[in-house]
Scaffold this active site. Structure first.
Site: not given
Ligand code: UDX
Length: 429
Positions: A253, A151, A257, A260
């Protein structure tokens, strides 16, 4: 089709709701009886846009049911999805004990042919282990197939991601379960990729590690931009418009975190090591991520000098926008670092304050984001919530002892902020 989903966490509950929404008959199983009761009564244990309405609608129409009995789920469905936690162990490897437990429970309840689908994020070769386990514990010796169906949903966008996936990955060992899986996913109108089970399992870790790598890459670029007097957002735009690179996940940033990326990276490093490859590139991705927080804390202490007895306002506690999830949140990490150095904190998050209370019991929670800055020596943005862009900057500034602003998510425009009289520090600009 008749489906059951074992585990009603983020993945299980949203998957169950979306499968019901497209017309399947779904039973969601959870061994937490209190959670099942809550769900049966229309309550939703997590915040996820669109989920509550979808669950209520499908419970009312009879497409979605909840039970605490695995046997009930197994016996009333053709396809059983496993969506239980696969938490990290201290050495970074994955704890597969919940998966193993569920495989045994399914085996014990099976009386006719079943397709057992693993949706949890698992190390490559887990499917083989699940198949062995079911075979060993199935007293009735009925036929079954094991499938890997990772997923990719993001928290905060889970319903949208599930209803409109970029792709559906199905790992199978024979045509029979492949046909059933195609039928389940036909209403979603997404490209379906059918692979062997090991490849499907690997796709999940490879995808998440690549996205984490992309974030660490832009964070490293941000550090070069800072040193060279360039602007990381302009660089991200300039490289991101190349379709081969893409603009998404290039937001610099305070690091990534959540439940995942950090976990999946550690797991993939460990899995690679176990099959004989040292994935040094991914170790560097982890190092850059840890360093990013360090650099931000240093930025704050370089400006404020002594943190002891300083009052700092923090906007954002969730690990990213649109979620109440604070697990492995860089924002919480940051708060803990500032508290350790003696600062007192006034914090606000649109959704995550209730969940943050256990992790940050000594801070002041402020309901109105515009009141956070009152009496503060500095204001910090730690999570990329869109609504923070609507902050009443004039009011914030008036209530502060000094107009100092640390933007860990680059939500504001540096030139604008300086024009308004702020001492404004962000990332890579
Ligand atoms: C992630 C994957 O995107 C998803 O496909 C998988 O199923 C689960 O892990 P998620 O953990 O919900 O999803 O969040 P995501 O939107 O990917 O962001 C993860 C982290 O990366 C956050 O802490 C976010 O702040 C950070 N992030 C994301 C950045 O620092 N910069 C970005 O450009 C994108």
């Amino acid at each position: 089709m008749k489906l059951s989903i074992i585990g009603t966490g983020y993945v299980g509950l949203v998957t169950g709701a979306c499968f019901a929404e497209v017309g399947h008959q779904v039973i969601c199983v959870d061994n937490d009886a209190a959670k099942v009761k809550l769900l049966q009564a229309g309550g939703i244990p997590i915040y996820e846009p669109g989920l509550e309405a979808m669950v209520k609608k499908n419970v009312a129409s009879g497409h979605l049911k909840f039970t605490a009995s695995t046997a009930e789920g197994v016996q009333n469905s053709e396809v059983i999805f496993i969506a239980v936690p696969t938490p990290p162990q201290p050495d970074g490897s994955v704890d597969l004990s919940y998966i193993e437990r569920v495989a045994r429970d399914i085996a014990a309840a099976m009386t006719s042919y079943k397709i057992v689908v693993d949706k949890s994020t698992v190390p490559v070769k887990t499917g083989e282990k699940v198949a062995e386990t079911i075979k060993r514990y199935c007293a009735a010796k009925v036929e079954f197939d094991v499938v890997s169906n990772p997923e990719f949903l993001r928290e905060g966008f889970a319903v949208g991601d599930l209803m409109n996936p970029d792709r559906v990955v199905i790992g199978v060992a024979s045509p029979r379960p492949a046909a059933a899986m195609r039928e389940i996913y036909t209403p979603f109108k997404a490209p379906i990729i059918v692979t062997d089970i090991n490849s499907a399992e690997l796709i999940k870790h490879a995808a998440n590690s690549f996205l984490a790598l992309k974030i660490s890459y832009i964070n490293a670029i941000a550090n070069v931009c800072e040193a060279a007097g360039a602007n990381v957002q302009e660089v991200a735009q300039g490289i991101g418009l190349d379709e081969r690179i893409g603009r998404r996940f290039l937001n610099a940033g305070i690091g990534f975190g959540g439940s995942c990326f950090p976990k999946d990276l550690s797991a993939f490093i460990k899995i690679s090591e176990q099959v004989g490859y040292e994935f040094k590139l991914l170790k560097e991705v982890q190092r850059i991520n840890a360093d990013q927080m360090e650099r931000f804390v240093n930025k704050i202490t370089d400006t404020l000098w002594v943190l002891k007895d300083k009052k700092i306002g923090v906007l954002g506690l969730a690990f990213k926008q649109n979620t109440d999830d604070v697990r492995s949140s860089p924002a919480i990490d940051l708060c803990q670092r500032l508290l350790q150095d003696g600062a007192t904190l006034r914090v606000h998050d649109p959704k995550a304050m209730a969940k943050a209370r256990a992790l940050l019991p000594t801070v002041t929670y402020v309901e109105d984001m515009n009141a956070v800055a009152e009496g503060c020596d500095a204001l910090v943005v730690a999570t990329e919530w869109e609504e923070f862009k609507q902050l009443d900057l004039a009011r914030a500034r008036k209530g502060m002892t000094a107009p100092i602003f640390f933007d860990g998510r680059n939500l504001f425009d540096p030139a604008e902020m300086e024009k308004l009289g702020w001492i404004y520090k962000s990332i890579g600009r």
